[in-house]
Structure formats: structure tokens, C-alpha cells
Design a protein around this motif. Structure first.
Motif, PDB file in Angstrom:
ATOM      1  N   ARG A 131      25.673 -41.681  12.674  1.00  0.00           N
ATOM      2  CA  ARG A 131      24.306 -42.199  12.760  1.00  0.00           C
ATOM      3  C   ARG A 131      23.573 -41.625  13.961  1.00  0.00           C
ATOM      4  N   LYS A 132      24.262 -41.515  15.075  1.00  0.00           N
ATOM      5  CA  LYS A 132      23.634 -41.028  16.301  1.00  0.00           C
ATOM      6  C   LYS A 132      23.599 -39.503  16.361  1.00  0.00           C
ATOM      7  N   GLY A 133      24.371 -38.857  15.490  1.00  0.00           N
ATOM      8  CA  GLY A 133      24.427 -37.400  15.522  1.00  0.00           C
ATOM      9  C   GLY A 133      25.038 -36.874  16.805  1.00  0.00           C
ATOM     10  N   THR A 134      25.972 -37.626  17.385  1.00  0.00           N
ATOM     11  CA  THR A 134      26.587 -37.241  18.650  1.00  0.00           C
ATOM     12  C   THR A 134      27.651 -36.177  18.419  1.00  0.00           C
ATOM     13  N   PRO A 135      27.537 -35.022  19.080  1.00  0.00           N
ATOM     14  CA  PRO A 135      28.574 -34.000  18.931  1.00  0.00           C
ATOM     15  C   PRO A 135      29.855 -34.407  19.641  1.00  0.00           C
ATOM     16  N   THR A 136      30.979 -33.886  19.191  1.00  0.00           N
ATOM     17  CA  THR A 136      32.253 -34.210  19.802  1.00  0.00           C
ATOM     18  C   THR A 136      32.764 -33.040  20.629  1.00  0.00           C
ATOM     19  N   ASN A 137      33.405 -33.358  21.734  1.00  0.00           N
ATOM     20  CA  ASN A 137      34.022 -32.346  22.573  1.00  0.00           C
ATOM     21  C   ASN A 137      35.285 -31.831  21.879  1.00  0.00           C
ATOM     22  N   PRO A 138      35.501 -30.505  21.814  1.00  0.00           N
ATOM     23  CA  PRO A 138      36.686 -29.967  21.129  1.00  0.00           C
ATOM     24  C   PRO A 138      38.000 -30.501  21.685  1.00  0.00           C
ATOM     25  N   ASP A 139      38.003 -30.852  22.974  1.00  0.00           N
ATOM     26  CA  ASP A 139      39.210 -31.384  23.606  1.00  0.00           C
ATOM     27  C   ASP A 139      39.113 -32.875  23.904  1.00  0.00           C
ATOM     28  N   GLY A 140      38.015 -33.505  23.483  1.00  0.00           N
ATOM     29  CA  GLY A 140      37.875 -34.934  23.692  1.00  0.00           C
ATOM     30  C   GLY A 140      37.297 -35.338  25.029  1.00  0.00           C
ATOM     31  N   GLY A 141      37.198 -34.400  25.970  1.00  0.00           N
ATOM     32  CA  GLY A 141      36.612 -34.694  27.266  1.00  0.00           C
ATOM     33  C   GLY A 141      37.464 -35.601  28.133  1.00  0.00           C
ATOM     34  N   PRO A 142      36.932 -36.006  29.284  1.00  0.00           N
ATOM     35  CA  PRO A 142      37.682 -36.860  30.225  1.00  0.00           C
ATOM     36  C   PRO A 142      38.109 -38.190  29.617  1.00  0.00           C
ATOM     37  N   LEU A 143      37.290 -38.735  28.720  1.00  0.00           N
ATOM     38  CA  LEU A 143      37.620 -40.032  28.130  1.00  0.00           C
ATOM     39  C   LEU A 143      38.927 -39.971  27.349  1.00  0.00           C
ATOM     40  N   LEU A 144      39.116 -38.923  26.543  1.00  0.00           N
ATOM     41  CA  LEU A 144      40.355 -38.796  25.786  1.00  0.00           C
ATOM     42  C   LEU A 144      41.524 -38.522  26.721  1.00  0.00           C
ATOM     43  N   PHE A 145      41.316 -37.691  27.738  1.00  0.00           N
ATOM     44  CA  PHE A 145      42.389 -37.381  28.684  1.00  0.00           C
ATOM     45  C   PHE A 145      42.905 -38.662  29.341  1.00  0.00           C
ATOM     46  N   VAL A 146      41.990 -39.468  29.842  1.00  0.00           N
ATOM     47  CA  VAL A 146      42.383 -40.709  30.513  1.00  0.00           C
ATOM     48  C   VAL A 146      42.991 -41.685  29.506  1.00  0.00           C
ATOM     49  N   GLY A 147      42.383 -41.782  28.328  1.00  0.00           N
ATOM     50  CA  GLY A 147      42.906 -42.691  27.312  1.00  0.00           C
ATOM     51  C   GLY A 147      44.323 -42.348  26.901  1.00  0.00           C
ATOM     52  N   LEU A 148      44.595 -41.063  26.679  1.00  0.00           N
ATOM     53  CA  LEU A 148      45.938 -40.639  26.297  1.00  0.00           C
ATOM     54  C   LEU A 148      46.923 -40.808  27.450  1.00  0.00           C
ATOM     55  N   MET A 149      46.454 -40.628  28.674  1.00  0.00           N
ATOM     56  CA  MET A 149      47.332 -40.830  29.822  1.00  0.00           C
ATOM     57  C   MET A 149      47.768 -42.294  29.909  1.00  0.00           C
ATOM     58  N   LEU A 150      46.818 -43.212  29.717  1.00  0.00           N
ATOM     59  CA  LEU A 150      47.154 -44.640  29.738  1.00  0.00           C
ATOM     60  C   LEU A 150      48.062 -45.004  28.570  1.00  0.00           C
ATOM     61  N   ALA A 151      47.773 -44.437  27.399  1.00  0.00           N
ATOM     62  CA  ALA A 151      48.636 -44.690  26.248  1.00  0.00           C
ATOM     63  C   ALA A 151      50.043 -44.157  26.494  1.00  0.00           C
ATOM     64  N   SER A 152      50.152 -43.066  27.232  1.00  0.00           N
ATOM     65  CA  SER A 152      51.454 -42.478  27.526  1.00  0.00           C
ATOM     66  C   SER A 152      52.224 -43.285  28.564  1.00  0.00           C
ATOM     67  N   VAL A 153      51.505 -44.009  29.431  1.00  0.00           N
ATOM     68  CA  VAL A 153      52.178 -44.956  30.320  1.00  0.00           C
ATOM     69  C   VAL A 153      52.911 -45.984  29.472  1.00  0.00           C
ATOM     70  N   TYR A 154      52.213 -46.499  28.474  1.00  0.00           N
ATOM     71  CA  TYR A 154      52.836 -47.422  27.528  1.00  0.00           C
ATOM     72  C   TYR A 154      53.990 -46.737  26.798  1.00  0.00           C
ATOM     73  N   GLY A 155      53.785 -45.457  26.395  1.00  0.00           N
ATOM     74  CA  GLY A 155      54.831 -44.740  25.676  1.00  0.00           C
ATOM     75  C   GLY A 155      56.076 -44.517  26.512  1.00  0.00           C
ATOM     76  N   GLY A 156      55.908 -44.234  27.810  1.00  0.00           N
ATOM     77  CA  GLY A 156      57.060 -44.070  28.678  1.00  0.00           C
ATOM     78  C   GLY A 156      57.775 -45.370  28.958  1.00  0.00           C
ATOM     79  N   TYR A 157      57.036 -46.474  28.843  1.00  0.00           N
ATOM     80  CA  TYR A 157      57.603 -47.809  29.086  1.00  0.00           C
ATOM     81  C   TYR A 157      58.303 -48.341  27.848  1.00  0.00           C
ATOM     82  N   PHE A 158      57.632 -48.218  26.694  1.00  0.00           N
ATOM     83  CA  PHE A 158      58.196 -48.699  25.426  1.00  0.00           C
ATOM     84  C   PHE A 158      57.482 -47.945  24.323  1.00  0.00           C
ATOM     85  N   THR A 159      58.206 -47.095  23.601  1.00  0.00           N
ATOM     86  CA  THR A 159      57.574 -46.079  22.756  1.00  0.00           C
ATOM     87  C   THR A 159      56.986 -46.586  21.446  1.00  0.00           C
TER      88      THR A 159
END
Length: 255
Positions: A131-159
Motif C-alpha cells: 500500500r505504501k509502495g515502500t522499497p525493500t533493502n536487498p539485505d534488510g538494512g540495520p533493522l534485519l541485522f539487529v533483529g536476526l542478531m537478537l533472534a540468534s541470541v535466543y537460538g544460541g540459548y535454546f534453538t
């Protein structure tokens, strides 16, 4: 372990490797089986993390065609996965075992909720983006990097369900096909499991019988998952994960 327990762990490894390659949450199968053999929760977690590495690698190899053209993205996101995975592994050993036993049922329950809601969340975000016509970053940008890092904290704790979290985040922030995102997810899971297991090798106790059985089983399952990933109905798979996860929560609460 008795011969029947060994067969159960091996079968759980095959199932986990298959499910992890397709969508994730295989730990919801292996973890309760390891607990049922009498392993303490922390020992079961670290043994499971090491045993699932061959499955993650096998699944990534099975999806190698979908990884084509993603080298830059995978390398960048793997850094986030490595940082988060190591942090989660350290957190697991810093907390007392009683705290771990209290937290795990909550984590499994949250993972199951995410398994159920992930398709709706992804579709809702996609509609809003369209609806907004917002383009996406090919690598997801800082938001995806931080989000995946936090998710990986969970993954290292309990997969359990880390793959589901990865797919949800990438599906919301990357404009790509689900199969290509799934291929990336398999690589990230392999990175987290490998980093966490390498750390555990020096500071934690393993059950090497369980590790070997899960390793062989998950490697077989990784290949099976890559072959059937496009054929298995998502609804059936999610239903299986919810059923197994529910039994895991009940078992953990009754310990």
C-alpha cells in the motif's frame, strides 16, 4: 541409553533435520526426546546444538541452488547470527539450571504462538508495504541485522523455532521468494549451532551418544527436508510442530 532410547533419539534427529530444513522448530522434537532419556535440560540443550550442526549443513547443501546470488546477504547476516549465537550460549551457562528450567517452557510456548501466527503476520506486513509502495533493502538494512542478531541470541540459548523467527523477520524485510529465504535460514541456523557448540565444547558437558545419533539422523533429515520442502503442506507441518511442542511444554512443566 537403552537400544530403544537410542532408536528414539536417532528417529528424532531425522525428524528434526527434516523439519529444520523445511521451516524450523526441529528442536521441539529432539529436546523432549532427550529429556525423556533422563538427560538434564542443559546437557540436552548443548548435546542437541552440536548434534544438529550436520543437519543444518546438509539442509543448506540441499538448498544450494536457492543460495545462488545471495553471497553478500548471507555473509552479512551470518555475522549477526554468529554474534547472537555466542551471546546466547554464554547466557545459557551463566544462568542457574533452575532458571533455565523455568524459562524453557515459556520459550517453547512463544515459539508455538509464532509458528501459528507467522503466516498472518507476514501477509499483513506485505500488504502494508504494498500500500505504501515502500522499497525493500536487498539485505534488510540495520533493522534485519539487529533483529536476526537478537533472534540468534535466543537460538544460541535454546534453538527451538529459531528458523521460524528467521523466516518471519526476513519475510517482512526482504523482497524475495520463500524458498530463497529458507535457504538463507538454513545457513544462519548452521552458523548459530556451530558457534554455540564450539563454545560449549570447552565449558559444558555433552552426552556423546546423543550427539552422534542426532548428528547422523539430522544429516539424513536435512537431505530429506530439501527434497520434500516444496511438497509438504505448510498447515500439516505447523500442526505437527504445535502437537509436539505442546507435549514438550507439558513434559517440562511436570519435571
Amino acid at each position: 541409553m537403552t537400544i530403544w532410547e537410542m532408536l528414539a533419539v536417532f528417529a528424532a534427529g531425522i525428524s528434526a533435520g527434516t523439519i529444520n530444513t523445511i521451516v524450523g522448530s526441529g528442536t521441539l522434537i529432539t529436546f523432549p526426546v532427550l529429556l525423556a532419556t533422563g538427560l538434564p535440560p542443559v546437557t540436552a540443550t548443548v548435546s542437541n546444538a552440536l548434534g544438529l550442526i550436520p543437519g543444518s549443513i546438509s539442509g543448506a547443501i540441499g538448498y544450494r541452488a536457492e543460495l545462488s546470488g545471495q553471497r553478500s546477504r548471507v555473509l552479512r547476516l551470518s555475522i549477526a547470527a554468529a554474534i547472537g549465537g555466542l551471546s546466547g550460549a554464554v547466557l545459557l551457562l551463566m544462568l542457574p539450571s533452575t532458571a533455565f528450567e523455568t524459562i524453557v517452557p515459556v520459550l517453547v510456548a512463544l515459539a508455538l504462538v509464532l509458528v501459528i501466527l507467522q503466516p498472518r503476520i507476514t501477509k499483513a506486513v506485505q500488504r502494508r508495504r504494498d500500500r505504501k509502495g515502500t522499497p525493500t533493502n536487498p539485505d534488510g538494512g540495520p533493522l534485519l541485522f539487529v533483529g536476526l542478531m537478537l533472534a540468534s541470541v535466543y537460538g544460541g540459548y535454546f534453538t527451538a523455532a529459531q528458523g521460524i523467527i528467521y523466516l518471519a523477520l526476513m519475510g517482512m524485510l526482504l523482497d524475495d521468494t520463500l524458498q530463497r529465504l529458507n535457504a538463507t535460514k538454513n545457513v544462519l541456523a548452521a552458523v548459530v549451532n556451530s558457534i554455540a557448540a564450539l563454545f560449549f565444547l570447552f565449558v559444558a558437558d555433552f552426552d556423546w551418544t546423543a550427539v552422534a545419533l542426532i548428528a547422523v539422523g539430522s544429516a539424513i533429515g536435512g537431505q530429506l527436508g530439501a527434497k520434500i520442502g516444496r511438497r509438504l503442506p505448510p498447515t500439516a507441518l505447523r500442526a505437527l510442530i504445535v502437537v509436539v511442542g505442546t507435549f514438550a511444554i507439558i513434559q517440562l512443566l511436570l519435571r
